[in-house]
Design a protein around this motif. Structure first.
Motif, mmCIF file in Angstrom:
data_model
loop_
_atom_site.group_PDB
_atom_site.id
_atom_site.type_symbol
_atom_site.label_atom_id
_atom_site.label_comp_id
_atom_site.label_asym_id
_atom_site.label_seq_id
_atom_site.Cartn_x
_atom_site.Cartn_y
_atom_site.Cartn_z
ATOM 1 N N PHE A 7 0.842 -1.191 0.000
ATOM 2 C CA PHE A 7 0.000 0.000 0.000
ATOM 3 C C PHE A 7 0.879 1.244 0.000
ATOM 4 C CE2 PHE A 7 -2.594 3.033 2.762
ATOM 5 C CZ PHE A 7 -3.381 3.473 1.708
ATOM 6 N N ASP A 8 0.674 2.111 -0.987
ATOM 7 C CA ASP A 8 1.347 3.402 -1.066
ATOM 8 C C ASP A 8 0.326 4.473 -0.726
ATOM 9 O OD1 ASP A 8 2.538 5.805 -1.742
ATOM 10 O OD2 ASP A 8 3.464 5.059 -3.578
ATOM 11 N N ALA A 9 0.402 5.005 0.477
ATOM 12 C CA ALA A 9 -0.605 5.961 0.935
ATOM 13 C C ALA A 9 -0.497 7.300 0.215
ATOM 14 C CB ALA A 9 -0.473 6.169 2.442
ATOM 15 N N LYS A 10 0.676 7.632 -0.303
ATOM 16 C CA LYS A 10 0.828 8.902 -1.020
ATOM 17 C C LYS A 10 -0.005 8.923 -2.294
ATOM 18 C CE LYS A 10 5.316 10.606 0.553
ATOM 19 N NZ LYS A 10 6.684 11.007 0.140
ATOM 20 N N SER A 11 0.024 7.817 -3.014
ATOM 21 C CA SER A 11 -0.718 7.738 -4.281
ATOM 22 C C SER A 11 -2.030 6.978 -4.135
ATOM 23 C CB SER A 11 0.142 7.053 -5.345
ATOM 24 O OG SER A 11 0.458 5.723 -4.950
ATOM 25 N N MET A 12 -2.251 6.370 -2.937
ATOM 26 C CA MET A 12 -3.427 5.527 -2.672
ATOM 27 C C MET A 12 -3.475 4.334 -3.616
ATOM 28 S SD MET A 12 -4.780 6.838 -0.034
ATOM 29 C CE MET A 12 -6.444 6.189 0.131
ATOM 30 N N ASP A 13 -2.315 3.796 -3.944
ATOM 31 C CA ASP A 13 -2.223 2.637 -4.828
ATOM 32 C C ASP A 13 -1.992 1.371 -4.018
ATOM 33 O OD1 ASP A 13 -2.560 3.968 -7.226
ATOM 34 O OD2 ASP A 13 -0.412 4.314 -7.517
ATOM 35 N N TRP A 14 -2.678 0.299 -4.443
ATOM 36 C CA TRP A 14 -2.419 -1.046 -3.923
ATOM 37 C C TRP A 14 -1.791 -1.873 -5.037
ATOM 38 C CZ3 TRP A 14 -3.165 -2.777 1.018
ATOM 39 C CH2 TRP A 14 -3.988 -2.017 1.859
ATOM 40 N N GLN A 15 -0.766 -2.632 -4.702
ATOM 41 C CA GLN A 15 -0.168 -3.563 -5.643
ATOM 42 C C GLN A 15 -0.096 -4.937 -5.005
ATOM 43 O OE1 GLN A 15 3.501 -1.099 -6.454
ATOM 44 N NE2 GLN A 15 3.024 -1.652 -8.558
ATOM 45 N N THR A 16 -0.318 -5.975 -5.798
ATOM 46 C CA THR A 16 -0.272 -7.347 -5.290
ATOM 47 C C THR A 16 0.765 -8.140 -6.073
ATOM 48 O OG1 THR A 16 -2.627 -7.246 -4.722
ATOM 49 C CG2 THR A 16 -1.608 -9.429 -4.811
ATOM 50 N N PHE A 17 1.628 -8.841 -5.353
ATOM 51 C CA PHE A 17 2.680 -9.643 -5.959
ATOM 52 C C PHE A 17 2.578 -11.083 -5.467
ATOM 53 C CE2 PHE A 17 4.199 -5.304 -5.517
ATOM 54 C CZ PHE A 17 4.716 -5.021 -6.777
ATOM 55 N N VAL A 18 2.952 -12.009 -6.325
ATOM 56 C CA VAL A 18 3.005 -13.416 -5.940
ATOM 57 C C VAL A 18 4.288 -13.668 -5.159
ATOM 58 C CG1 VAL A 18 3.182 -15.792 -6.792
ATOM 59 C CG2 VAL A 18 1.615 -14.182 -7.893
ATOM 60 N N ILE A 19 4.183 -14.411 -4.063
ATOM 61 C CA ILE A 19 5.356 -14.823 -3.293
ATOM 62 C C ILE A 19 5.689 -16.264 -3.678
ATOM 63 C CG2 ILE A 19 6.366 -15.114 -1.000
ATOM 64 C CD1 ILE A 19 4.187 -13.293 0.104
ATOM 65 N N PRO A 20 6.745 -16.484 -4.445
ATOM 66 C CA PRO A 20 7.072 -17.859 -4.814
ATOM 67 C C PRO A 20 7.693 -18.605 -3.633
ATOM 68 C CG PRO A 20 8.719 -16.356 -5.673
ATOM 69 C CD PRO A 20 7.657 -15.490 -5.053
ATOM 70 N N LYS A 21 7.361 -19.857 -3.487
ATOM 71 C CA LYS A 21 7.970 -20.666 -2.428
ATOM 72 C C LYS A 21 9.436 -20.902 -2.758
ATOM 73 C CE LYS A 21 7.604 -25.123 -0.031
ATOM 74 N NZ LYS A 21 7.492 -24.564 1.330
ATOM 75 N N ASN A 22 10.285 -20.672 -1.801
ATOM 76 C CA ASN A 22 11.726 -20.910 -1.980
ATOM 77 C C ASN A 22 12.019 -22.372 -1.677
ATOM 78 O OD1 ASN A 22 14.478 -20.994 -1.977
ATOM 79 N ND2 ASN A 22 14.757 -19.478 -0.341
ATOM 80 N N PRO A 23 12.403 -23.166 -2.688
ATOM 81 C CA PRO A 23 12.651 -24.595 -2.430
ATOM 82 C C PRO A 23 13.804 -24.835 -1.477
ATOM 83 C CG PRO A 23 13.364 -23.973 -4.637
ATOM 84 C CD PRO A 23 12.613 -22.800 -4.088
ATOM 85 N N GLY A 24 14.638 -23.817 -1.280
ATOM 86 C CA GLY A 24 15.748 -23.962 -0.346
ATOM 87 C C GLY A 24 15.516 -23.247 0.972
ATOM 88 N N CYS A 25 14.272 -22.865 1.248
ATOM 89 C CA CYS A 25 13.960 -22.125 2.476
ATOM 90 C C CYS A 25 14.326 -22.950 3.708
ATOM 91 C CB CYS A 25 12.492 -21.745 2.510
ATOM 92 S SG CYS A 25 12.006 -20.843 4.015
ATOM 93 N N SER A 26 15.020 -22.331 4.639
ATOM 94 C CA SER A 26 15.454 -23.035 5.849
ATOM 95 C C SER A 26 14.317 -23.287 6.819
ATOM 96 C CB SER A 26 16.553 -22.228 6.546
ATOM 97 O OG SER A 26 16.069 -20.934 6.901
ATOM 98 N N VAL A 27 13.146 -22.650 6.594
ATOM 99 C CA VAL A 27 12.029 -22.782 7.529
ATOM 100 C C VAL A 27 10.933 -23.714 7.008
ATOM 101 C CG1 VAL A 27 10.213 -21.545 8.771
ATOM 102 C CG2 VAL A 27 12.473 -20.511 8.508
ATOM 103 N N CYS A 28 10.501 -23.505 5.765
ATOM 104 C CA CYS A 28 9.310 -24.229 5.290
ATOM 105 C C CYS A 28 9.615 -25.334 4.276
ATOM 106 C CB CYS A 28 8.306 -23.251 4.687
ATOM 107 S SG CYS A 28 8.837 -22.448 3.154
ATOM 108 N N SER A 29 10.867 -25.490 3.859
ATOM 109 C CA SER A 29 11.197 -26.556 2.911
ATOM 110 C C SER A 29 11.949 -27.665 3.646
ATOM 111 C CB SER A 29 12.069 -26.028 1.769
ATOM 112 O OG SER A 29 11.338 -25.102 0.988
ATOM 113 N N SER A 30 11.492 -28.884 3.442
ATOM 114 C CA SER A 30 12.104 -30.013 4.138
ATOM 115 C C SER A 30 13.366 -30.451 3.415
ATOM 116 C CB SER A 30 11.125 -31.181 4.214
ATOM 117 O OG SER A 30 10.671 -31.544 2.927
#
Length: 250
Positions: free
Chosen positions: A227-250
């Motif tokens: 959220f950019d309150a100056k321009s009142m713009d919302w943007q949405t991005f996809v969060i790709p799963k990190n296959p090497g993530c130390s927390v959620c990847s086995s």
């Protein structure tokens, strides 16, 4: 013990029950939902008041901070009479004045991994309304371990962000997100924040929480909203799963 939706409660929450697809059954789900919220500052004040007002029956607030005068600009559950009090105590008092039927527990301290794990197990969903990376990483790690949904919000200057992390082997986690971007280390003390921005993001966290608890609408799983309150713009991005993530990847 299950809470039942009474005729009085049905009237109180009638504007929600009138929504297409949101019925008495879903309202009763809210009445029996247990929400663990970390942080009773700007984000937490906004999120908790909407959740309690919407009929969430059980909330636990965790915060070791006290109310200071500089908090009053944006932390709307606290008042001048609350100065010097623990934020959880102040928030609990204000929330019960809004909805006396809610059960609100508080922890006036930071919780250890063991203590926090016990609380995560005892609740249906976790709201991250904290303001530091250490707590965010702790919540993310423990929610992944306990397989509980996490709704995370952040606000600083004229900017805000919102994301939800749901249990599932194919879903991304906060660690997957934080490795993609430089983590913002500045606090509101150092960089400032516009008062309504924390309210916008905190209210959105409450909305996400209600949607996830009642399976109403589409949650922000694997997505980041900026959220950019100056321009009142919302943007949405996809969060790709990190296959090497130390927390959620086995």
């Amino acid at each position: 013990m299950l809470k039942r939706l009474t005729t009085e409660n049905a009237m109180r929450y009638s504007r929600q029950v009138l929504l297409a697809g949101f019925d008495l059954e879903k309202q009763e789900i809210l009445l029996n939902s247990k929400v663990l919220q970390i942080g009773a500052g700007g984000l937490g004040c906004a999120a908790s008041q909407y959740l309690v007002s919407a009929g969430v029956g059980y909330m636990t607030l965790v915060d070791d901070d006290i109310v200071e005068e500089s908090n009053l600009q944006r932390q709307v559950l606290h008042s001048e009479a609350s100065l010097g009090a623990n934020k959880c105590v102040s928030a609990q008092r204000a929330l019960l004045a809004m909805n006396s039927t809610a059960d609100i527990n508080i922890f006036e301290k930071r919780l250890s991994d063991e203590e926090l794990s016990q609380q995560i197990d005892a609740h249906h969903i976790v709201l991250d309304c904290s303001d530091n990376i250490e707590t965010r990483n702790q919540l993310n790690r423990l929610c992944i371990q306990r397989q509980k949904p996490l709704v995370s919000g952040a606000a600083i200057r004229m900017e805000g962000q919102l994301c939800s992390f749901l249990p599932g082997t194919d879903n991304a986690c906060y660690q997957c997100l934080s490795t993609m971007f430089t983590e913002q280390q500045l606090s509101c003390v150092e960089a400032g924040v516009m008062s309504p921005v924390v309210g916008v993001i905190g209210a959105m966290q409450a909305l996400e929480c209600i949607k996830i608890l009642t399976h109403f609408g589409e949650p922000l799983s694997n997505k980041l909203m900026l959220f950019d309150a100056k321009s009142m713009d919302w943007q949405t991005f996809v969060i790709p799963k990190n296959p090497g993530c130390s927390v959620c990847s086995s």
